[in-house]
Scaffold this motif. Structure first.
Motif, PDB file in Angstrom:
ATOM      1  N   UNK A 142      56.157  80.595  66.579  1.00 38.54           N
ATOM      2  CA  UNK A 142      54.738  80.255  66.493  1.00 38.54           C
ATOM      3  C   UNK A 142      54.340  79.913  65.083  1.00 38.54           C
ATOM      4  N   UNK A 143      54.861  80.623  64.096  1.00 36.66           N
ATOM      5  CA  UNK A 143      54.498  80.402  62.706  1.00 36.66           C
ATOM      6  C   UNK A 143      55.115  79.127  62.153  1.00 36.66           C
ATOM      7  N   UNK A 144      56.381  78.881  62.441  1.00 36.91           N
ATOM      8  CA  UNK A 144      57.069  77.775  61.783  1.00 36.91           C
ATOM      9  C   UNK A 144      57.405  76.586  62.694  1.00 36.91           C
ATOM     10  N   UNK A 145      57.611  76.770  63.970  1.00 41.84           N
ATOM     11  CA  UNK A 145      58.109  75.685  64.805  1.00 41.84           C
ATOM     12  C   UNK A 145      57.032  75.070  65.695  1.00 41.84           C
ATOM     13  N   UNK A 146      56.117  75.870  66.271  1.00 41.30           N
ATOM     14  CA  UNK A 146      55.186  75.318  67.238  1.00 41.30           C
ATOM     15  C   UNK A 146      54.168  74.367  66.635  1.00 41.30           C
ATOM     16  N   UNK A 147      53.717  74.658  65.449  1.00 48.44           N
ATOM     17  CA  UNK A 147      52.776  73.726  64.827  1.00 48.44           C
ATOM     18  C   UNK A 147      53.417  72.351  64.614  1.00 48.44           C
ATOM     19  N   UNK A 148      54.614  72.281  64.019  1.00 53.96           N
ATOM     20  CA  UNK A 148      55.230  70.967  63.888  1.00 53.96           C
ATOM     21  C   UNK A 148      55.571  70.331  65.247  1.00 53.96           C
ATOM     22  N   UNK A 149      56.021  71.180  66.210  1.00 55.54           N
ATOM     23  CA  UNK A 149      56.353  70.626  67.523  1.00 55.54           C
ATOM     24  C   UNK A 149      55.078  70.107  68.199  1.00 55.54           C
ATOM     25  N   UNK A 150      54.007  70.923  68.168  1.00 53.10           N
ATOM     26  CA  UNK A 150      52.745  70.490  68.765  1.00 53.10           C
ATOM     27  C   UNK A 150      52.180  69.275  68.011  1.00 53.10           C
ATOM     28  N   UNK A 151      52.313  69.271  66.691  1.00 49.44           N
ATOM     29  CA  UNK A 151      51.878  68.112  65.900  1.00 49.44           C
ATOM     30  C   UNK A 151      52.661  66.870  66.290  1.00 49.44           C
ATOM     31  N   UNK A 152      53.987  67.039  66.453  1.00 44.71           N
ATOM     32  CA  UNK A 152      54.832  65.911  66.856  1.00 44.71           C
ATOM     33  C   UNK A 152      54.448  65.432  68.251  1.00 44.71           C
ATOM     34  N   UNK A 153      54.168  66.388  69.159  1.00 45.99           N
ATOM     35  CA  UNK A 153      53.763  66.014  70.516  1.00 45.99           C
ATOM     36  C   UNK A 153      52.421  65.294  70.486  1.00 45.99           C
ATOM     37  N   UNK A 154      51.478  65.813  69.658  1.00 42.88           N
ATOM     38  CA  UNK A 154      50.173  65.170  69.535  1.00 42.88           C
ATOM     39  C   UNK A 154      50.323  63.763  68.941  1.00 42.88           C
ATOM     40  N   UNK A 155      51.154  63.669  67.887  1.00 48.09           N
ATOM     41  CA  UNK A 155      51.400  62.349  67.290  1.00 48.09           C
ATOM     42  C   UNK A 155      52.024  61.405  68.316  1.00 48.09           C
ATOM     43  N   UNK A 156      52.944  61.928  69.086  1.00 49.88           N
ATOM     44  CA  UNK A 156      53.607  61.114  70.111  1.00 49.88           C
ATOM     45  C   UNK A 156      52.578  60.667  71.161  1.00 49.88           C
ATOM     46  N   UNK A 157      51.672  61.577  71.554  1.00 50.81           N
ATOM     47  CA  UNK A 157      50.637  61.220  72.520  1.00 50.81           C
ATOM     48  C   UNK A 157      49.723  60.123  71.957  1.00 50.81           C
ATOM     49  N   UNK A 158      49.329  60.306  70.682  1.00 48.71           N
ATOM     50  CA  UNK A 158      48.484  59.282  70.040  1.00 48.71           C
ATOM     51  C   UNK A 158      49.216  57.943  69.948  1.00 48.71           C
ATOM     52  N   UNK A 159      50.510  58.003  69.591  1.00 49.05           N
ATOM     53  CA  UNK A 159      51.306  56.779  69.492  1.00 49.05           C
ATOM     54  C   UNK A 159      51.384  56.085  70.857  1.00 49.05           C
ATOM     55  N   UNK A 160      51.614  56.869  71.905  1.00 49.42           N
ATOM     56  CA  UNK A 160      51.687  56.293  73.257  1.00 49.42           C
ATOM     57  C   UNK A 160      50.332  55.719  73.658  1.00 49.42           C
ATOM     58  N   UNK A 161      49.247  56.465  73.365  1.00 50.31           N
ATOM     59  CA  UNK A 161      47.907  55.941  73.683  1.00 50.31           C
ATOM     60  C   UNK A 161      47.624  54.650  72.913  1.00 50.31           C
ATOM     61  N   UNK A 162      47.986  54.648  71.600  1.00 46.54           N
ATOM     62  CA  UNK A 162      47.793  53.427  70.801  1.00 46.54           C
ATOM     63  C   UNK A 162      48.634  52.269  71.352  1.00 46.54           C
ATOM     64  N   UNK A 163      49.861  52.588  71.721  1.00 40.18           N
ATOM     65  CA  UNK A 163      50.722  51.547  72.282  1.00 40.18           C
ATOM     66  C   UNK A 163      50.128  51.011  73.587  1.00 40.18           C
ATOM     67  N   UNK A 164      49.594  51.905  74.422  1.00 40.10           N
ATOM     68  CA  UNK A 164      48.959  51.462  75.668  1.00 40.10           C
ATOM     69  C   UNK A 164      47.719  50.621  75.384  1.00 40.10           C
ATOM     70  N   UNK A 165      46.912  51.064  74.396  1.00 37.19           N
ATOM     71  CA  UNK A 165      45.717  50.287  74.029  1.00 37.19           C
ATOM     72  C   UNK A 165      46.109  48.914  73.476  1.00 37.19           C
ATOM     73  N   UNK A 166      47.146  48.924  72.625  1.00 41.37           N
ATOM     74  CA  UNK A 166      47.612  47.648  72.074  1.00 41.37           C
ATOM     75  C   UNK A 166      48.177  46.756  73.181  1.00 41.37           C
ATOM     76  N   UNK A 167      48.896  47.349  74.117  1.00 42.04           N
ATOM     77  CA  UNK A 167      49.437  46.569  75.229  1.00 42.04           C
ATOM     78  C   UNK A 167      48.295  45.988  76.071  1.00 42.04           C
TER      79      UNK A 167
END
Length: 163
Positions: free
Chosen positions: A26-51
């Motif tokens: 929780x202290x060291x891994x979940x924040x980066x993992x959740x951040x990466x997942x959030x970034x990935x979600x934003x990237x996918x949403x942006x890609x869908x919007x761009x598409x």
């Protein structure tokens, strides 16, 4: 059977280990993992919007392309129509010029024929007059060769003349 019925110490230490691992994760891994997942979600949403935007742009470009093709076809039809008009006008002008030139040449030929005819008629008249004079001269010479015929001719002419 120990694994099926674990002792209380094993359960305690396993729980403590799990909680420590959970805290570290929780202290060291979940924040980066959740951040990466959030970034990935934003990237996918942006890609869908761009598409979607690209799809709309392609639709708009297709519509514009169709409009440009229609306009180009209309302009082509107008240009072809004007070219046909110009062609017809040129042909008409050429026919008219040829007709006018032909009429002029026919008239010139007619005048030349009339001139040649008049010259020929004058020449024929001159020849006829010449021949008539020659014939009259020969006839008179033959008739006037005899004195008696001369007297007879004079008296006949005097009878024809009325005073």
């Amino acid at each position: 059977m120990e694994l099926v019925k674990p002792e209380i110490g094993l359960v305690f230490w396993t729980t403590i280990s799990f909680l420590i691992l959970l805290f570290i994760l929780g202290k060291f891994a979940w924040k980066p993992i959740l951040g990466a997942i959030t970034d990935r979600e934003r990237f996918i949403e942006d890609a869908l919007l761009k598409a979607e935007a690209a799809k709309e742009e392609m639709s708009r470009l297709t519509t514009e392309n169709d409009a440009l093709l229609k306009q180009a076809r209309a302009e082509r039809d107008v240009i072809l129509h004007e070219a046909k008009k110009v062609k017809d006008q040129i042909i008409s002008d050429a026919k008219e010029a040829a007709h006018t030139e032909g009429a002029r040449m026919i008239e010139m030929a007619r005048v030349e024929i009339n001139n040649q005819k008049a010259i020929a008629m004058a020449d024929v008249k001159n020849q006829v007059a010449s021949l008539s004079l020659e014939i009259a001269e020969k006839v008179l010479k033959l008739q006037l060769a005899d004195q008696e015929k001369q007297d007879e001719l004079v008296s006949q002419l005097l009878k024809e003349v009325k005073l």
